[in-house]
Design an enzyme around this catalytic site. Structure first.
Site: not given
Length: 453
Positions: A50, A192
Protein backbone atom coordinates in the site's frame (compact mmCIF):
# COMPACT_ATOMS: atom_id res chain seq x y z
CA UNK A 1 24.88 -9.51 -14.12
CA UNK A 2 24.09 -7.05 -11.29
CA UNK A 3 21.20 -6.35 -8.92
CA UNK A 4 19.12 -3.23 -9.58
CA UNK A 5 15.98 -1.91 -7.90
CA UNK A 6 13.83 0.95 -9.18
CA UNK A 7 10.85 2.05 -7.11
CA UNK A 8 8.87 4.66 -5.25
CA UNK A 9 7.43 4.70 -1.75
CA UNK A 10 5.75 6.85 0.88
CA UNK A 11 9.19 8.37 1.53
CA UNK A 12 9.58 9.73 -2.01
CA UNK A 13 6.07 10.15 -3.41
CA UNK A 14 2.81 11.71 -2.21
CA UNK A 15 -0.19 9.45 -1.74
CA UNK A 16 -1.80 10.80 -4.90
CA UNK A 17 1.13 9.49 -6.99
CA UNK A 18 1.24 6.16 -5.14
CA UNK A 19 -2.47 5.75 -5.85
CA UNK A 20 -2.00 6.33 -9.55
CA UNK A 21 0.98 3.97 -9.66
CA UNK A 22 -0.70 1.14 -7.73
CA UNK A 23 -0.44 -2.25 -9.47
CA UNK A 24 -3.28 -4.74 -9.69
CA UNK A 25 -2.51 -8.44 -9.24
CA UNK A 26 -2.69 -9.07 -12.98
CA UNK A 27 -0.50 -6.05 -13.72
CA UNK A 28 2.22 -7.40 -11.42
CA UNK A 29 2.39 -10.62 -13.37
CA UNK A 30 2.48 -8.87 -16.74
CA UNK A 31 5.16 -6.49 -15.45
CA UNK A 32 7.41 -9.39 -14.44
CA UNK A 33 6.99 -11.21 -17.74
CA UNK A 34 7.67 -8.07 -19.75
CA UNK A 35 10.72 -7.27 -17.60
CA UNK A 36 12.46 -10.56 -18.39
CA UNK A 37 11.29 -10.61 -22.01
CA UNK A 38 13.25 -7.45 -22.81
CA UNK A 39 16.92 -6.57 -22.47
CA UNK A 40 18.72 -6.03 -20.16
CA UNK A 41 16.99 -7.94 -17.29
CA UNK A 42 17.54 -11.67 -16.78
CA UNK A 43 15.45 -11.96 -13.58
CA UNK A 44 12.70 -9.85 -12.04
CA UNK A 45 10.56 -9.58 -8.91
CA UNK A 46 8.05 -6.92 -7.87
CA UNK A 47 7.29 -5.82 -4.31
CA UNK A 48 4.01 -3.88 -4.27
CA UNK A 49 2.32 -2.81 -1.03
CA UNK A 50 0.00 0.00 0.00
CA UNK A 51 2.95 2.37 0.33
CA UNK A 52 5.66 1.10 -2.02
CA UNK A 53 6.14 -0.25 -5.55
CA UNK A 54 9.57 -1.68 -6.31
CA UNK A 55 10.88 -3.65 -9.28
CA UNK A 56 13.98 -5.77 -8.64
CA UNK A 57 16.02 -7.14 -11.54
CA UNK A 58 19.30 -8.81 -12.41
CA UNK A 59 20.67 -6.64 -15.22
CA UNK A 60 23.80 -6.49 -17.34
CA UNK A 61 23.62 -2.76 -18.11
CA UNK A 62 23.00 -0.15 -15.40
CA UNK A 63 21.72 2.83 -17.43
CA UNK A 64 19.70 0.69 -19.82
CA UNK A 65 18.34 -1.21 -16.82
CA UNK A 66 17.19 1.96 -15.06
CA UNK A 67 15.53 3.25 -18.24
CA UNK A 68 13.82 -0.06 -19.00
CA UNK A 69 12.55 -0.72 -15.47
CA UNK A 70 11.29 2.86 -15.10
CA UNK A 71 9.45 2.64 -18.41
CA UNK A 72 7.89 -0.71 -17.50
CA UNK A 73 6.70 0.61 -14.13
CA UNK A 74 4.99 3.49 -15.88
CA UNK A 75 3.43 1.28 -18.55
CA UNK A 76 1.94 -1.21 -16.13
CA UNK A 77 0.97 1.16 -13.33
CA UNK A 78 -0.98 3.59 -15.49
CA UNK A 79 0.95 6.62 -14.22
CA UNK A 80 2.93 8.39 -16.96
CA UNK A 81 6.71 8.19 -16.76
CA UNK A 82 7.15 11.94 -16.45
CA UNK A 83 4.92 11.87 -13.36
CA UNK A 84 6.77 8.94 -11.79
CA UNK A 85 10.35 10.00 -12.55
CA UNK A 86 10.73 12.74 -9.89
CA UNK A 87 9.69 10.24 -7.21
CA UNK A 88 11.68 7.17 -8.31
CA UNK A 89 14.73 5.94 -6.42
CA UNK A 90 17.43 3.63 -7.73
CA UNK A 91 19.64 1.24 -5.75
CA UNK A 92 22.39 -0.87 -7.29
CA UNK A 93 24.38 -3.90 -6.16
CA UNK A 94 25.12 -3.79 -2.38
CA UNK A 95 22.88 -0.75 -1.91
CA UNK A 96 20.00 -2.67 -3.47
CA UNK A 97 20.64 -5.59 -1.10
CA UNK A 98 20.84 -3.18 1.86
CA UNK A 99 17.56 -1.59 0.81
CA UNK A 100 15.57 -4.83 0.65
CA UNK A 101 16.97 -6.13 3.94
CA UNK A 102 16.07 -2.81 5.59
CA UNK A 103 12.57 -3.06 4.13
CA UNK A 104 12.25 -6.62 5.45
CA UNK A 105 13.16 -5.48 8.96
CA UNK A 106 10.55 -2.73 8.89
CA UNK A 107 13.11 0.08 8.91
CA UNK A 108 11.67 1.63 5.74
CA UNK A 109 8.01 1.13 6.65
CA UNK A 110 5.55 3.90 7.36
CA UNK A 111 5.28 2.40 10.84
CA UNK A 112 8.85 1.44 11.73
CA UNK A 113 9.17 -2.16 12.87
CA UNK A 114 5.88 -3.43 11.45
CA UNK A 115 5.99 -7.12 10.62
CA UNK A 116 3.43 -7.40 7.83
CA UNK A 117 6.07 -6.54 5.24
CA UNK A 118 7.54 -10.05 5.65
CA UNK A 119 4.35 -11.60 4.28
CA UNK A 120 4.41 -9.18 1.37
CA UNK A 121 8.03 -10.06 0.55
CA UNK A 122 7.11 -13.74 0.70
CA UNK A 123 4.23 -13.11 -1.73
CA UNK A 124 6.57 -11.21 -4.09
CA UNK A 125 8.99 -14.14 -4.13
CA UNK A 126 6.17 -16.65 -4.65
CA UNK A 127 4.91 -14.72 -7.69
CA UNK A 128 8.39 -14.58 -9.20
CA UNK A 129 8.81 -18.31 -8.65
CA UNK A 130 5.38 -19.09 -10.09
CA UNK A 131 6.11 -17.12 -13.26
CA UNK A 132 9.74 -18.32 -13.41
CA UNK A 133 11.07 -14.76 -13.43
CA UNK A 134 13.04 -15.16 -10.18
CA UNK A 135 16.29 -17.02 -10.75
CA UNK A 136 19.11 -17.84 -8.39
CA UNK A 137 20.04 -14.25 -7.49
CA UNK A 138 16.54 -13.05 -6.60
CA UNK A 139 15.62 -16.33 -4.93
CA UNK A 140 18.72 -16.02 -2.75
CA UNK A 141 18.09 -12.33 -2.07
CA UNK A 142 14.42 -12.62 -1.09
CA UNK A 143 15.02 -15.74 1.01
CA UNK A 144 17.81 -13.86 2.77
CA UNK A 145 15.51 -10.88 3.32
CA UNK A 146 12.91 -13.12 4.98
CA UNK A 147 15.54 -14.66 7.26
CA UNK A 148 16.99 -11.26 8.20
CA UNK A 149 13.54 -9.81 8.89
CA UNK A 150 12.75 -12.69 11.24
CA UNK A 151 16.14 -12.33 12.88
CA UNK A 152 15.58 -8.62 13.50
CA UNK A 153 12.24 -9.30 15.20
CA UNK A 154 13.60 -12.16 17.31
CA UNK A 155 16.89 -10.57 18.39
CA UNK A 156 15.83 -6.96 18.98
CA UNK A 157 12.94 -5.00 20.42
CA UNK A 158 11.94 -3.55 17.03
CA UNK A 159 8.45 -4.95 17.65
CA UNK A 160 8.14 -2.48 20.52
CA UNK A 161 9.16 0.33 18.22
CA UNK A 162 6.45 -0.30 15.69
CA UNK A 163 3.20 -2.10 14.96
CA UNK A 164 1.40 -3.34 11.92
CA UNK A 165 -0.25 -0.71 9.77
CA UNK A 166 -3.63 -2.06 10.88
CA UNK A 167 -2.85 -1.69 14.58
CA UNK A 168 -1.32 1.72 14.04
CA UNK A 169 -4.38 2.85 12.07
CA UNK A 170 -6.79 1.62 14.73
CA UNK A 171 -4.73 3.43 17.34
CA UNK A 172 -5.29 6.66 15.39
CA UNK A 173 -9.04 6.06 15.67
CA UNK A 174 -8.90 5.40 19.41
CA UNK A 175 -9.28 9.06 20.49
CA UNK A 176 -12.64 9.05 18.67
CA UNK A 177 -13.92 5.53 19.32
CA UNK A 178 -12.25 4.73 22.59
CA UNK A 179 -11.31 1.06 23.06
CA UNK A 180 -12.83 -1.20 20.35
CA UNK A 181 -14.23 -3.55 22.99
CA UNK A 182 -18.03 -3.50 22.89
CA UNK A 183 -18.14 -1.54 19.62
CA UNK A 184 -19.67 -2.64 16.34
CA UNK A 185 -17.26 -2.91 13.39
CA UNK A 186 -17.61 -3.21 9.62
CA UNK A 187 -14.69 -4.52 7.55
CA UNK A 188 -14.89 -3.97 3.80
CA UNK A 189 -12.76 -6.49 1.92
CA UNK A 190 -11.61 -10.01 2.75
CA UNK A 191 -8.01 -9.99 1.50
CA UNK A 192 -4.88 -10.26 3.63
CA UNK A 193 -4.99 -6.71 5.04
CA UNK A 194 -8.74 -6.80 5.67
CA UNK A 195 -8.47 -10.23 7.29
CA UNK A 196 -5.74 -8.90 9.55
CA UNK A 197 -7.96 -5.95 10.48
CA UNK A 198 -10.88 -8.27 11.23
CA UNK A 199 -8.72 -10.53 13.39
CA UNK A 200 -7.29 -7.51 15.23
CA UNK A 201 -10.78 -6.14 15.95
CA UNK A 202 -11.97 -9.57 17.07
CA UNK A 203 -9.08 -9.86 19.53
CA UNK A 204 -9.92 -6.38 20.81
CA UNK A 205 -13.40 -7.60 21.74
CA UNK A 206 -15.78 -5.86 19.35
CA UNK A 207 -19.42 -6.75 20.02
CA UNK A 208 -20.23 -7.43 16.36
CA UNK A 209 -18.12 -7.79 13.25
CA UNK A 210 -19.63 -7.47 9.77
CA UNK A 211 -17.51 -8.55 6.77
CA UNK A 212 -18.32 -7.28 3.26
CA UNK A 213 -16.66 -8.45 0.08
CA UNK A 214 -17.26 -8.49 -3.65
CA UNK A 215 -17.15 -12.29 -3.48
CA UNK A 216 -19.58 -12.99 -0.65
CA UNK A 217 -18.35 -16.58 -0.24
CA UNK A 218 -14.93 -15.29 0.78
CA UNK A 219 -16.48 -12.95 3.33
CA UNK A 220 -18.53 -15.86 4.67
CA UNK A 221 -15.42 -17.99 5.12
CA UNK A 222 -13.70 -15.23 7.10
CA UNK A 223 -16.85 -14.63 9.18
CA UNK A 224 -17.13 -18.36 9.96
CA UNK A 225 -13.51 -18.49 11.08
CA UNK A 226 -14.00 -15.54 13.44
CA UNK A 227 -17.32 -16.93 14.71
CA UNK A 228 -15.62 -20.23 15.55
CA UNK A 229 -13.19 -18.22 17.66
CA UNK A 230 -16.02 -16.63 19.64
CA UNK A 231 -16.71 -13.37 17.79
CA UNK A 232 -20.23 -12.49 16.60
CA UNK A 233 -19.43 -12.19 12.90
CA UNK A 234 -21.50 -12.25 9.73
CA UNK A 235 -21.01 -11.59 6.02
CA UNK A 236 -22.83 -9.22 3.68
CA UNK A 237 -22.54 -8.26 0.02
CA UNK A 238 -20.95 -5.03 -1.18
CA UNK A 239 -24.39 -3.75 -2.17
CA UNK A 240 -25.41 -3.91 1.50
CA UNK A 241 -22.48 -1.80 2.77
CA UNK A 242 -24.20 1.64 2.65
CA UNK A 243 -27.10 0.24 4.66
CA UNK A 244 -24.74 -1.30 7.23
CA UNK A 245 -22.78 1.91 7.83
CA UNK A 246 -25.08 3.60 10.37
CA UNK A 247 -24.91 0.61 12.74
CA UNK A 248 -21.10 0.49 12.70
CA UNK A 249 -18.92 2.42 15.10
CA UNK A 250 -15.71 1.47 13.30
CA UNK A 251 -15.28 0.93 9.55
CA UNK A 252 -12.08 -0.49 8.05
CA UNK A 253 -11.80 -0.71 4.27
CA UNK A 254 -9.05 -2.32 2.22
CA UNK A 255 -10.11 -3.74 -1.14
CA UNK A 256 -8.44 -4.12 -4.50
CA UNK A 257 -10.97 -1.87 -6.18
CA UNK A 258 -9.68 0.66 -8.69
CA UNK A 259 -12.44 3.17 -7.88
CA UNK A 260 -14.06 4.49 -4.71
CA UNK A 261 -15.93 1.98 -2.57
CA UNK A 262 -17.59 4.59 -0.33
CA UNK A 263 -18.33 8.17 -1.32
CA UNK A 264 -18.53 11.21 0.92
CA UNK A 265 -22.31 11.14 0.40
CA UNK A 266 -22.49 7.53 1.64
CA UNK A 267 -20.70 8.51 4.85
CA UNK A 268 -22.69 11.72 5.22
CA UNK A 269 -25.96 9.78 5.06
CA UNK A 270 -24.69 7.30 7.65
CA UNK A 271 -23.50 10.10 9.96
CA UNK A 272 -26.86 11.87 9.73
CA UNK A 273 -28.69 8.67 10.67
CA UNK A 274 -26.34 8.24 13.63
CA UNK A 275 -26.82 11.86 14.73
CA UNK A 276 -29.94 11.12 16.76
CA UNK A 277 -28.17 8.66 18.99
CA UNK A 278 -27.19 9.49 22.55
CA UNK A 279 -24.36 9.88 23.17
CA UNK A 280 -23.51 10.99 19.66
CA UNK A 281 -20.28 9.34 18.46
CA UNK A 282 -18.57 10.05 15.14
CA UNK A 283 -18.34 7.28 12.59
CA UNK A 284 -14.66 6.24 12.71
CA UNK A 285 -13.35 5.14 9.30
CA UNK A 286 -9.94 3.64 8.51
CA UNK A 287 -8.97 3.41 4.82
CA UNK A 288 -5.93 1.18 4.26
CA UNK A 289 -6.38 0.72 0.50
CA UNK A 290 -4.07 1.92 -2.24
CA UNK A 291 -5.58 3.38 -4.33
CA UNK A 292 -7.98 4.72 -1.71
CA UNK A 293 -11.38 3.12 -1.09
CA UNK A 294 -12.88 6.12 0.70
CA UNK A 295 -13.54 9.48 -0.90
CA UNK A 296 -10.99 11.98 0.49
CA UNK A 297 -13.81 14.55 0.69
CA UNK A 298 -15.10 12.56 3.67
CA UNK A 299 -12.48 14.38 5.76
CA UNK A 300 -14.83 17.35 5.72
CA UNK A 301 -18.04 15.47 6.57
CA UNK A 302 -19.55 16.31 9.96
CA UNK A 303 -19.83 13.27 12.18
CA UNK A 304 -17.17 11.28 10.29
CA UNK A 305 -13.57 10.80 11.42
CA UNK A 306 -11.51 9.44 8.50
CA UNK A 307 -7.97 8.11 8.82
CA UNK A 308 -6.33 7.11 5.52
CA UNK A 309 -2.84 6.34 4.25
CA UNK A 310 -2.04 10.04 3.97
CA UNK A 311 -3.14 10.63 7.57
CA UNK A 312 -1.06 7.67 8.76
CA UNK A 313 2.02 8.99 6.98
CA UNK A 314 1.65 12.29 8.84
CA UNK A 315 1.03 10.53 12.16
CA UNK A 316 4.01 8.18 11.88
CA UNK A 317 6.62 10.85 12.57
CA UNK A 318 7.05 9.82 16.21
CA UNK A 319 10.56 8.40 16.67
CA UNK A 320 10.69 4.73 17.68
CA UNK A 321 13.16 3.37 20.20
CA UNK A 322 16.52 4.46 18.82
CA UNK A 323 18.55 1.66 20.42
CA UNK A 324 16.44 -1.06 18.80
CA UNK A 325 16.61 0.63 15.41
CA UNK A 326 20.40 0.96 15.69
CA UNK A 327 20.66 -2.72 16.58
CA UNK A 328 18.59 -3.70 13.55
CA UNK A 329 20.71 -1.49 11.31
CA UNK A 330 23.82 -3.30 12.56
CA UNK A 331 22.19 -6.65 11.71
CA UNK A 332 21.34 -5.40 8.23
CA UNK A 333 24.92 -4.23 7.59
CA UNK A 334 26.29 -7.56 8.77
CA UNK A 335 23.89 -9.52 6.58
CA UNK A 336 24.57 -7.37 3.51
CA UNK A 337 28.27 -8.15 3.82
CA UNK A 338 27.54 -11.87 4.23
CA UNK A 339 25.22 -11.89 1.21
CA UNK A 340 27.76 -10.09 -0.95
CA UNK A 341 30.53 -12.51 0.02
CA UNK A 342 28.32 -15.52 -0.71
CA UNK A 343 27.27 -14.15 -4.11
CA UNK A 344 30.85 -13.31 -5.09
CA UNK A 345 31.98 -16.81 -4.11
CA UNK A 346 29.07 -18.35 -6.03
CA UNK A 347 29.99 -16.45 -9.18
CA UNK A 348 33.35 -18.19 -9.40
CA UNK A 349 31.91 -21.68 -8.92
CA UNK A 350 31.02 -22.20 -12.62
CA UNK A 351 34.60 -21.24 -13.56
CA UNK A 352 36.02 -23.73 -11.05
CA UNK A 353 33.65 -26.43 -12.30
CA UNK A 354 34.64 -25.69 -15.90
CA UNK A 355 38.34 -25.88 -14.95
CA UNK A 356 37.89 -29.26 -13.30
CA UNK A 357 35.87 -30.50 -16.28
CA UNK A 358 38.67 -29.41 -18.62
CA UNK A 359 41.24 -31.18 -16.42
CA UNK A 360 39.13 -34.34 -16.48
CA UNK A 361 38.96 -34.18 -20.28
CA UNK A 362 42.75 -33.80 -20.47
CA UNK A 363 43.24 -36.79 -18.17
CA UNK A 364 40.80 -38.92 -20.19
CA UNK A 365 42.51 -37.92 -23.45
CA UNK A 366 46.00 -38.73 -22.17
CA UNK A 367 44.91 -42.09 -20.75
CA UNK A 368 43.31 -42.95 -24.09
CA UNK A 369 46.58 -42.00 -25.82
CA UNK A 370 48.48 -44.20 -23.36
CA UNK A 371 46.22 -47.14 -24.21
CA UNK A 372 47.07 -46.66 -27.86
CA UNK A 373 50.82 -46.60 -27.24
CA UNK A 374 50.90 -49.39 -24.64
CA UNK A 375 48.13 -51.81 -25.68
CA UNK A 376 49.61 -54.63 -23.64
CA UNK A 377 48.96 -53.06 -20.22
CA UNK A 378 47.08 -55.22 -17.76
CA UNK A 379 43.77 -53.86 -16.48
CA UNK A 380 45.17 -53.54 -12.95
CA UNK A 381 48.17 -51.55 -14.21
CA UNK A 382 45.97 -49.35 -16.40
CA UNK A 383 43.66 -48.62 -13.43
CA UNK A 384 46.61 -47.78 -11.16
CA UNK A 385 48.09 -45.39 -13.72
CA UNK A 386 44.71 -43.69 -14.23
CA UNK A 387 44.20 -43.30 -10.50
CA UNK A 388 47.70 -41.85 -10.07
CA UNK A 389 47.23 -39.29 -12.86
CA UNK A 390 43.88 -38.21 -11.43
CA UNK A 391 45.37 -37.82 -7.94
CA UNK A 392 48.17 -35.65 -9.30
CA UNK A 393 45.72 -33.40 -11.16
CA UNK A 394 43.39 -33.16 -8.14
CA UNK A 395 46.25 -32.20 -5.84
CA UNK A 396 47.54 -29.59 -8.27
CA UNK A 397 44.07 -28.03 -8.60
CA UNK A 398 42.98 -28.32 -4.98
CA UNK A 399 44.89 -25.43 -3.42
CA UNK A 400 44.28 -22.84 -6.19
CA UNK A 401 40.57 -23.65 -6.53
CA UNK A 402 39.97 -23.52 -2.76
CA UNK A 403 41.98 -20.31 -2.45
CA UNK A 404 40.29 -18.63 -5.41
CA UNK A 405 36.87 -19.30 -3.84
CA UNK A 406 38.06 -17.67 -0.62
CA UNK A 407 39.47 -14.67 -2.46
CA UNK A 408 36.33 -14.34 -4.58
CA UNK A 409 34.26 -13.83 -1.43
CA UNK A 410 36.20 -10.69 -0.57
CA UNK A 411 35.40 -7.21 -1.94
CA UNK A 412 36.74 -6.90 -5.46
CA UNK A 413 36.95 -10.68 -5.74
CA UNK A 414 34.97 -10.87 -8.98
CA UNK A 415 38.18 -10.43 -10.99
CA UNK A 416 39.57 -13.76 -9.82
CA UNK A 417 37.14 -15.68 -12.02
CA UNK A 418 38.36 -13.70 -15.03
CA UNK A 419 41.95 -14.38 -14.07
CA UNK A 420 41.28 -18.11 -13.73
CA UNK A 421 39.62 -18.24 -17.15
CA UNK A 422 42.52 -16.34 -18.70
CA UNK A 423 45.27 -18.38 -17.06
CA UNK A 424 43.78 -21.73 -18.06
CA UNK A 425 42.35 -20.54 -21.39
CA UNK A 426 38.87 -21.75 -20.48
CA UNK A 427 36.15 -21.57 -23.10
CA UNK A 428 33.73 -18.80 -21.96
CA UNK A 429 30.80 -20.70 -23.46
CA UNK A 430 31.62 -23.69 -21.25
CA UNK A 431 31.47 -21.47 -18.15
CA UNK A 432 28.15 -20.01 -19.31
CA UNK A 433 26.77 -23.52 -19.87
CA UNK A 434 27.80 -24.53 -16.34
CA UNK A 435 26.12 -21.39 -14.95
CA UNK A 436 22.86 -22.21 -16.72
CA UNK A 437 22.95 -25.82 -15.57
CA UNK A 438 23.51 -24.52 -12.05
CA UNK A 439 20.21 -22.58 -12.23
CA UNK A 440 21.70 -19.11 -11.99
CA UNK A 441 19.05 -17.65 -14.28
CA UNK A 442 15.37 -18.37 -14.88
CA UNK A 443 14.32 -20.32 -17.94
CA UNK A 444 12.88 -17.35 -19.82
CA UNK A 445 13.54 -16.42 -23.42
CA UNK A 446 14.79 -12.90 -24.05
CA UNK A 447 13.52 -10.87 -26.99
CA UNK A 448 15.01 -7.72 -28.44
CA UNK A 449 18.39 -6.10 -27.89
CA UNK A 450 17.71 -2.40 -28.07
CA UNK A 451 19.48 -0.39 -25.38
CA UNK A 452 17.44 2.58 -24.20
CA UNK A 453 20.41 4.57 -22.97
Amino acid sequence: MSLLVVGLSHRTAPVSVLERAALSDSARGKLLLDAVAAEPAAEAAVLATCNRIELYADVDKFHAGVAELSTLLAQHSGAPLDELTPHLYVHYEDRAVHHLLSVACGLDSMVVGEGQILGQIKDALALGQELHTAGRLLNDLFQQALRVGKRAHSETGIDRAGQSLVTFGLDQLAPVTGPPAGRSALVVGAGSMSSLAAATLARAGVSELVIANRTVERAERLARTLAEQGTAARAISMAEVPGALPAADIVVSCTGATGLVLTADDLRAAAEERAGRAPRTPLAVLDLAMPRDIDADAHGVDGVHLVDIESLAAASADAPMAADVDQVRAIVSEEVAAFGAAQRAARITPTVVALRAMAADVVASELARLDGRLPGLEDKERAEIGQTVRRVVDKLLHAPTVRVKQLAGEPGGAGYADALRELFDLDPQTVVAVSRADGSSPQVRHNGNEELR
